[in-house]
Design a protein around this motif. Structure first.
Motif, PDB file in Angstrom:
ATOM      1  N   GLU A 172      54.400 -47.616  13.017  1.00 34.40           N
ATOM      2  CA  GLU A 172      55.703 -48.273  13.089  1.00 34.40           C
ATOM      3  C   GLU A 172      55.648 -49.678  13.530  1.00 34.40           C
ATOM      4  O   GLU A 172      54.555 -50.093  13.915  1.00 34.40           O
ATOM      5  CB  GLU A 172      56.472 -47.579  14.085  1.00 34.40           C
ATOM      6  N   GLY A 173      56.668 -50.341  12.915  1.00 37.38           N
ATOM      7  CA  GLY A 173      56.679 -51.943  12.936  1.00 37.38           C
ATOM      8  C   GLY A 173      57.958 -52.299  12.860  1.00 37.38           C
ATOM      9  O   GLY A 173      59.019 -51.756  12.870  1.00 37.38           O
ATOM     10  N   SER A 174      58.180 -53.654  12.881  1.00 38.79           N
ATOM     11  CA  SER A 174      59.654 -54.071  12.739  1.00 38.79           C
ATOM     12  C   SER A 174      59.391 -55.403  11.497  1.00 38.79           C
ATOM     13  O   SER A 174      58.038 -55.831  11.402  1.00 38.79           O
ATOM     14  CB  SER A 174      60.170 -54.925  14.018  1.00 38.79           C
ATOM     15  N   CYS A 175      60.574 -55.946  11.125  1.00 31.49           N
ATOM     16  CA  CYS A 175      60.428 -56.896  10.027  1.00 31.49           C
ATOM     17  C   CYS A 175      61.819 -57.381  10.099  1.00 31.49           C
ATOM     18  O   CYS A 175      62.719 -57.057  10.498  1.00 31.49           O
ATOM     19  CB  CYS A 175      60.000 -56.258   8.660  1.00 31.49           C
ATOM     20  N   ALA A 176      61.605 -58.768   9.300  1.00 28.75           N
ATOM     21  CA  ALA A 176      63.001 -59.598   8.966  1.00 28.75           C
ATOM     22  C   ALA A 176      62.939 -60.222   7.870  1.00 28.75           C
ATOM     23  O   ALA A 176      61.899 -60.720   7.520  1.00 28.75           O
ATOM     24  CB  ALA A 176      63.213 -60.495  10.387  1.00 28.75           C
ATOM     25  N   ASN A 177      63.868 -59.880   6.984  1.00 30.71           N
ATOM     26  CA  ASN A 177      64.014 -60.636   5.798  1.00 30.71           C
ATOM     27  C   ASN A 177      64.852 -61.806   5.843  1.00 30.71           C
ATOM     28  O   ASN A 177      66.332 -61.385   6.285  1.00 30.71           O
ATOM     29  CB  ASN A 177      64.414 -59.780   4.591  1.00 30.71           C
ATOM     30  N   VAL A 178      64.552 -62.978   5.859  1.00 28.59           N
ATOM     31  CA  VAL A 178      65.632 -64.316   5.971  1.00 28.59           C
ATOM     32  C   VAL A 178      65.877 -64.762   4.521  1.00 28.59           C
ATOM     33  O   VAL A 178      64.680 -65.481   3.990  1.00 28.59           O
ATOM     34  CB  VAL A 178      64.963 -65.201   7.096  1.00 28.59           C
ATOM     35  N   MET A 179      66.858 -64.747   4.027  1.00 29.20           N
ATOM     36  CA  MET A 179      67.133 -65.145   2.666  1.00 29.20           C
ATOM     37  C   MET A 179      68.287 -66.165   2.465  1.00 29.20           C
ATOM     38  O   MET A 179      69.267 -66.586   3.422  1.00 29.20           O
ATOM     39  CB  MET A 179      67.814 -63.917   1.630  1.00 29.20           C
ATOM     40  N   VAL A 180      68.194 -67.102   1.490  1.00 29.51           N
ATOM     41  CA  VAL A 180      69.103 -68.261   1.269  1.00 29.51           C
ATOM     42  C   VAL A 180      70.031 -67.581   0.128  1.00 29.51           C
ATOM     43  O   VAL A 180      69.944 -66.772  -0.561  1.00 29.51           O
ATOM     44  CB  VAL A 180      68.599 -69.306   0.530  1.00 29.51           C
ATOM     45  N   VAL A 181      71.458 -67.472   0.806  1.00 30.37           N
ATOM     46  CA  VAL A 181      72.515 -66.889   0.278  1.00 30.37           C
ATOM     47  C   VAL A 181      73.547 -67.861  -0.460  1.00 30.37           C
ATOM     48  O   VAL A 181      74.460 -67.432  -1.305  1.00 30.37           O
ATOM     49  CB  VAL A 181      73.212 -65.994   0.915  1.00 30.37           C
ATOM     50  N   ASP A 182      73.280 -69.138   0.067  1.00 33.42           N
ATOM     51  CA  ASP A 182      74.380 -70.287  -0.147  1.00 33.42           C
ATOM     52  C   ASP A 182      73.817 -71.483  -0.120  1.00 33.42           C
ATOM     53  O   ASP A 182      73.069 -71.428   1.028  1.00 33.42           O
ATOM     54  CB  ASP A 182      75.744 -69.768   0.169  1.00 33.42           C
ATOM     55  N   TYR A 183      74.390 -72.438  -0.673  1.00 26.46           N
ATOM     56  CA  TYR A 183      74.105 -73.668  -0.464  1.00 26.46           C
ATOM     57  C   TYR A 183      75.091 -74.791  -0.538  1.00 26.46           C
ATOM     58  O   TYR A 183      76.208 -74.460  -1.343  1.00 26.46           O
ATOM     59  CB  TYR A 183      72.756 -74.347  -0.850  1.00 26.46           C
ATOM     60  N   SER A 184      75.145 -76.024  -0.087  1.00 25.14           N
ATOM     61  CA  SER A 184      76.107 -77.096  -0.417  1.00 25.14           C
ATOM     62  C   SER A 184      75.505 -78.419  -0.022  1.00 25.14           C
ATOM     63  O   SER A 184      74.385 -78.707   0.252  1.00 25.14           O
ATOM     64  CB  SER A 184      77.332 -76.968   0.767  1.00 25.14           C
ATOM     65  N   LEU A 185      76.287 -79.175  -1.023  1.00 22.12           N
ATOM     66  CA  LEU A 185      75.678 -80.754  -0.949  1.00 22.12           C
ATOM     67  C   LEU A 185      76.598 -81.665  -0.741  1.00 22.12           C
ATOM     68  O   LEU A 185      78.019 -81.505  -1.081  1.00 22.12           O
ATOM     69  CB  LEU A 185      75.291 -80.941  -2.677  1.00 22.12           C
ATOM     70  N   GLU A 186      76.459 -82.589   0.142  1.00 20.42           N
ATOM     71  CA  GLU A 186      77.337 -83.715   0.513  1.00 20.42           C
ATOM     72  C   GLU A 186      76.511 -84.902  -0.214  1.00 20.42           C
ATOM     73  O   GLU A 186      75.270 -85.143  -0.045  1.00 20.42           O
ATOM     74  CB  GLU A 186      77.367 -83.883   1.886  1.00 20.42           C
ATOM     75  N   TYR A 187      77.294 -85.690  -0.833  1.00 22.37           N
ATOM     76  CA  TYR A 187      76.463 -87.146  -1.387  1.00 22.37           C
ATOM     77  C   TYR A 187      77.239 -88.045  -1.353  1.00 22.37           C
ATOM     78  O   TYR A 187      78.648 -87.963  -1.476  1.00 22.37           O
ATOM     79  CB  TYR A 187      75.842 -86.940  -2.809  1.00 22.37           C
ATOM     80  N   GLU A 188      76.947 -89.443  -1.288  1.00 26.31           N
ATOM     81  CA  GLU A 188      77.362 -90.613  -1.469  1.00 26.31           C
ATOM     82  C   GLU A 188      76.494 -91.795  -2.256  1.00 26.31           C
ATOM     83  O   GLU A 188      75.578 -91.546  -2.115  1.00 26.31           O
ATOM     84  CB  GLU A 188      77.896 -91.178  -0.225  1.00 26.31           C
ATOM     85  N   MET A 189      77.291 -92.795  -2.821  1.00 28.63           N
ATOM     86  CA  MET A 189      76.592 -93.643  -3.439  1.00 28.63           C
ATOM     87  C   MET A 189      76.631 -94.958  -2.853  1.00 28.63           C
ATOM     88  O   MET A 189      77.799 -95.364  -2.322  1.00 28.63           O
ATOM     89  CB  MET A 189      77.434 -94.015  -4.897  1.00 28.63           C
ATOM     90  N   ILE A 190      75.624 -95.731  -2.590  1.00 28.85           N
ATOM     91  CA  ILE A 190      75.570 -96.895  -1.711  1.00 28.85           C
ATOM     92  C   ILE A 190      74.994 -97.856  -2.639  1.00 28.85           C
ATOM     93  O   ILE A 190      73.808 -97.899  -3.454  1.00 28.85           O
ATOM     94  CB  ILE A 190      74.662 -96.705  -0.507  1.00 28.85           C
ATOM     95  N   PRO A 191      75.666 -99.166  -2.845  1.00 27.47           N
ATOM     96  CA  PRO A 191      75.204-100.262  -3.495  1.00 27.47           C
ATOM     97  C   PRO A 191      73.855-100.821  -2.803  1.00 27.47           C
ATOM     98  O   PRO A 191      73.869-101.010  -1.695  1.00 27.47           O
ATOM     99  CB  PRO A 191      76.331-101.377  -3.629  1.00 27.47           C
ATOM    100  N   LEU A 192      73.109-100.913  -3.783  1.00 27.10           N
ATOM    101  CA  LEU A 192      71.811-101.796  -3.265  1.00 27.10           C
ATOM    102  C   LEU A 192      72.090-103.376  -3.170  1.00 27.10           C
ATOM    103  O   LEU A 192      72.775-103.797  -4.082  1.00 27.10           O
ATOM    104  CB  LEU A 192      70.608-101.543  -4.265  1.00 27.10           C
ATOM    105  N   GLU A 193      71.641-103.744  -2.191  1.00 25.77           N
ATOM    106  CA  GLU A 193      71.870-105.332  -1.712  1.00 25.77           C
ATOM    107  C   GLU A 193      70.435-106.308  -2.126  1.00 25.77           C
ATOM    108  O   GLU A 193      69.425-105.674  -2.225  1.00 25.77           O
ATOM    109  CB  GLU A 193      72.118-105.697  -0.424  1.00 25.77           C
TER     110      GLU A 193
END
Length: 193
Positions: A172-193
């Motif tokens: 006997e033992g124990s286990c855990a499956n940890v899965m990615v089920v979704d993702y999101s992105l946040e992004y912004e554009m920054i001018p280079l000086e």
């Protein structure tokens, strides 16, 4: 004379049969059970550190965000039984639980991704989507990605069969499956000086 007769009669009594025990065991199957003390799936969100991608050129540049490159699925098997991870043969692929229905029934993966072995395993998630972003000339793109994970805990019974005598043992033992089920992105554009 009677003492000698009593001693000789003790020697002739049959000894009880002691079953022979195999020294080596082979993997037979694994069965999962909902943990009685914590059978709930748990959802969590992990936000990665922001990434900055520079476009120092005078033309627009594409950037492809692939979520598979930024997260892992993880599977962990553990057992206090010393026989749990000592069996003959090659590494054993096993199906693992991916969902627990309200009535306590498991759904499983196809059994090709994970090995039954001690400790943590990590593999890239099965996410097929990509996001293509355009970076303006002389700008930097700042991306922050967040991943939603689902943990599916379970107890298990591992069935092993003796190589020499064919007896079955259950670990006997124990286990855990940890899965990615979704993702999101946040992004912004920054001018280079």
């Amino acid at each position: 004379m009677s003492v000698i007769a009593a001693l000789s009669s003790c020697d002739s009594e049959p000894t009880p049969d002691v079953p022979e025990v195999s020294k080596n065991f082979s993997f037979e199957r694994i069965e999962y059970e909902v943990r009685s003390y914590r059978g709930e799936m748990e959802e969590s969100v992990k936000t990665n550190y922001p990434m900055m991608i520079y476009n120092n050129s005078s033309v627009e540049q594409p950037y492809i965000f692939n979520p598979r490159d930024n997260a892992y699925d993880r599977m962990t098997f553990s057992s206090g039984d010393s026989r749990a991870f000592k069996f003959t043969g090659d590494e054993q692929n096993v199906k693992v639980p991916t969902w627990i229905s309200p009535d306590g029934t498991f759904q499983y993966d196809d059994g090709a991704r994970w090995f039954y072995q001690r400790g943590d395993q990590q593999i890239r998630p099965e996410l097929d989507s990509e996001t293509i972003l355009s970076i303006k000339p002389d700008h930097a793109l700042v991306i922050t990605s967040s991943f939603t994970y689902l943990a599916v805990p379970a107890d298990y019974k591992l069935y092993l069969k003796g190589d020499e005598f064919g007896e079955e043992i259950v670990v006997e033992g124990s286990c855990a499956n940890v899965m990615v089920v979704d993702y999101s992105l946040e992004y912004e554009m920054i001018p280079l000086e």
